[in-house]
Design an enzyme around this catalytic site. Structure first.
Site, short mmCIF file in Angstrom:
data_model
loop_
_atom_site.label_atom_id
_atom_site.label_comp_id
_atom_site.label_asym_id
_atom_site.label_seq_id
_atom_site.Cartn_x
_atom_site.Cartn_y
_atom_site.Cartn_z
N GLU A 1 0.83 -1.22 0.00
CA GLU A 1 0.00 0.00 0.00
C GLU A 1 0.87 1.27 0.00
O GLU A 1 0.64 2.20 0.77
CB GLU A 1 -0.95 0.00 1.20
CG GLU A 1 -1.98 -1.12 1.17
CD GLU A 1 -2.98 -1.05 2.31
OE1 GLU A 1 -4.15 -1.37 2.09
OE2 GLU A 1 -2.57 -0.66 3.43
N GLU B 1 -7.23 -7.13 -0.59
CA GLU B 1 -7.59 -7.12 0.82
C GLU B 1 -9.09 -6.83 0.93
O GLU B 1 -9.50 -5.67 0.96
CB GLU B 1 -6.78 -6.08 1.61
CG GLU B 1 -5.33 -6.43 1.81
CD GLU B 1 -4.62 -5.47 2.75
OE1 GLU B 1 -5.29 -4.57 3.32
OE2 GLU B 1 -3.39 -5.61 2.93
#
Length: 649
Positions: A175, A255
């Site tokens: 991320e 995710e």
């Protein structure tokens, strides 16, 4: 003469490859269309003895892959010393996954977030270069990153899919689009390091939030960009963000959040099952691949839970149950079976019996005996590091200590007004303040309490026991130093000449036992008890330690640190005790508590219960959240046990 030739049968190994079919927007597994339904399970949060059980439960839910981070801080606890055995045997975990018919999505970092201390980065990075610029092309940082990644990736090369193993995907960083640095040269260098070891034997990918602002800095040339989002997200809008950066290729939610993280002092976070399965159905209907985060959360054993920083510092729970489909103790939930039913509409399910919750142990109540104050000389010698003398306070990092506690002591060399304001503007993270071994109050980074009035005179010893509650794991503040980060002042004057003793508490085997149990000291202190499991149990069962009545501290079962407890704050009350860390009858098991604030007087009892308590916040705490309570032994107070209360100033 006729010669007969004999031919040995040969087996032709077909090429194995996992790749992206950009023309048809899909993955290919050995040339056939493929999509994965994966679940996150972090081996470092689960006892090794339970890895196969948890993996088998993933597969029984219809999943065909498992995703795991690799935590740098645990695998390289000091520069150049690598640990990949026992509870950190990554290769064994990957082999088990393959044996259980699961492919693997590997997320080696170097940064992983994961609600772990410093996002999985080793704290010693802050020691080798205090002004190090983490997650960038900082020369020092990259020197250690490259060594770490080369070591990890070399060790797992044989397990890459193209080399005969189960690893189909390897993630670059984590991320990165959410990090302020936006250093494209850093990401490119990471890609090249990983590519040099992986080659074409697995697909390289990145993961970012489902928004253009995240993908702008997260996307790397030559690395497939995927997105992450939860059940309350518009699926088409989320995947549109991916499509802008990856016009063709498979849709992937890397995710898909089945629950959420929880901090101390807030309600336990959960996500409804109906919302999850409805969104999952939408994702799978679009032929997308998906990874559940988390499918099994596990536990932040020891001191490894991380923290966030919003309006204030927010340390995270020991439990990482996450409201996941499989509980912290490894049991399937109603969410598990609802997800399994949806997956069964798109992928074949195994023809096996669905898992059921495992029985838990109820080991009743045991009595603990006081051992000694943490400040006792015998404890300092047994568990403390060699004391250092310094004109001004030193941080944990200055001391080369990553976790645990540090005790700062100085003797007042002059007279001061009574009372005088004691102030530490820079604190990481929570401090018990004592005068001549007697606790007087608490300073707290979370509660923004940095000062308190003290009544003292010349010759008084001022003691500050600082707890590292977990380094920040997300955002721009991950360079999170611990201890006294500034000078301490009394009445406005800087205090000097400190004696500093570290208590890492990575193990407590040298902790002595006081046979007299003459409790003439106050917390922080060690308490110990022993117990046998019932003879009727053929093997130790998982259980939960219930420390209600105690204040805040750390618990050890047979020397293993099962984590921090804080029942007076919540929402987590119980601590998960894996049966694999217990000894069967007739062996004695040992429980040790380091209680920082308030012992469960007068009997010093704890219980082992069969059910967890993860969502209980005592209502009284809300009104007294800025108050520090200490239980002082009667020998020190010459009267009934008293709660000494210091209000924040």
């Amino acid at each position: 003469m006729q010669v007969q030739l004999q031919y040995e049968p040969t087996t032709v190994e077909l090429p194995r490859f996992f790749s992206i079919d950009y023309e048809n927007d899909q993955f290919l597994l050995n040339g056939s269309p493929f999509r994965y339904v994966s679940g996150s399970l972090h081996y470092f949060r689960v006892p090794r003895a339970y890895w196969r059980d948890r993996l088998r439960k993933l597969r029984a839910a219809g999943l065909n892959a498992v995703s795991t981070y690799v935590e740098w801080s645990q695998h390289e606890p000091s520069p150049g010393r690598f640990e990949f055995s026992g509870e950190l045997d990554l290769q064994y975990f990957i082999r088990l996954a393959q044996e259980e018919d699961l492919l693997v999505l590997l997320r080696p970092g170097p940064y992983i977030c994961a609600e772990r201390d410093m996002g999985g980065l080793p704290p010693w990075l802050l020691t080798v270069k205090p002004d190090i610029y983490l997650r960038t092309n900082d020369t020092t940082y990259m020197e250690y990153v490259e060594r770490y990644l080369n070591y990890v990736l070399t060790s797992v090369q044989v397990y890459l899919y193209g080399n005969g193993g189960p690893i189909i995907m390897v993630q670059i960083e984590n991320e990165y689009g959410s990090y302020q640095a936006c250093d494209s040269s850093y990401m490119t260098q990471l890609r090249d390091i990983v590519k040099s070891k992986v080659g074409d034997a697995a697909v390289l990918y990145s993961t970012d939030g489902a928004g253009l602002s995240f993908l702008r800095c997260g996307k790397i040339e030559g690395v497939y960009a995927t997105v992450d989002f939860g059940a309350d997200t518009n699926v088409d809008t989320a995947f549109l963000a991916q499509r802008i950066y990856e016009p063709h290729g498979p849709l992937v939610n890397s995710e898909f959040y089945t629950g959420w993280l929880t901090h101390w002092g807030e309600p336990f976070q959960s996500v409804g099952t109906e919302t999850i399965v409805n969104t999952l159905d939408e994702i799978l209907a679009r032929n997308a691949s998906v990874n559940f985060f988390m499918f099994h959360g596990g536990t932040n054993f020891g001191f490894l839970a991380g923290a966030n920083f919003g309006d204030n510092y927010q340390p995270q729970l020991t439990s990482y149950d996450y409201d996941a489909p499989i509980t912290e103790a490894g049991d399937p939930t109603s969410k598990y079976f609802a997800i399994r039913e949806v997956i069964g509409r798109y992928l074949p399910l195994l023809n096996n019996t669905a898992p059921i919750p495992a029985p838990k142990g109820s080991y009743n109540t045991i009595i603990l005996n006081p051992i000694a104050s943490l400040l006792d000389q015998s404890i300092r010698q047994a568990l403390g590091k060699e004391p250092l003398r310094s004109k001004f306070p030193l941080t944990f990092e200055d001391l080369g200590q990553h976790y645990g506690f540090v005790l700062y002591e100085t003797t007042l060399a002059r007279s001061v007004p009574d009372p005088a304001l004691f102030n530490i503007p820079g604190l990481g993270d929570r401090a018990v303040v004592l005068l001549d071994d007697v606790p007087k109050g608490i300073l707290s980074r979370s509660e923004k309490i940095t000062s308190m009035p003290l009544s003292l005179s010349e010759g008084t010893k001022i003691q500050v026991l600082v707890e590292n509650q977990g380094r920040i794991n997300y955002g721009s503040l991950i360079n999170d130093f611990k201890g006294l980060l500034s000078n301490a002042t009394l009445g406005g004057d800087v205090l000097e000449d400190w004696i500093i003793t570290g208590f890492p508490l990575h193990e407590i085997s040298s902790l002595g036992v006081n046979s007299t149990y003459n409790y003439t000291f106050s917390c922080p202190a060690f308490f110990r008890g022993t117990f046998e499991l019932p003879e009727s149990y053929s093997e130790p069962l998982d259980t939960f330690l219930d420390p209600r009545g105690w204040g805040k501290g750390v618990a050890f079962i047979n020397g293993f640190n099962i984590g921090r407890y804080w029942p007076i704050l919540g929402p987590q009350v119980t601590l998960y005790v894996p049966g694999c860390h217990l000894k069967p009858y007739p062996a004695l098991n040992e429980l040790v508590l380091l209680e920082l604030e308030k012992a469960n007087s007068p009997h010093y009892t704890v219980s082992f219960v069969p059910e967890p308590i993860l969502d209980e916040r005592p209502p009284a705490y809300a009104a007294a959240s800025h108050t520090s309570h200490f239980l002082v032994p009667p020998q020190l107070n010459q009267g009934p046990q008293t709660s000494v209360t210091i209000l924040a100033v």
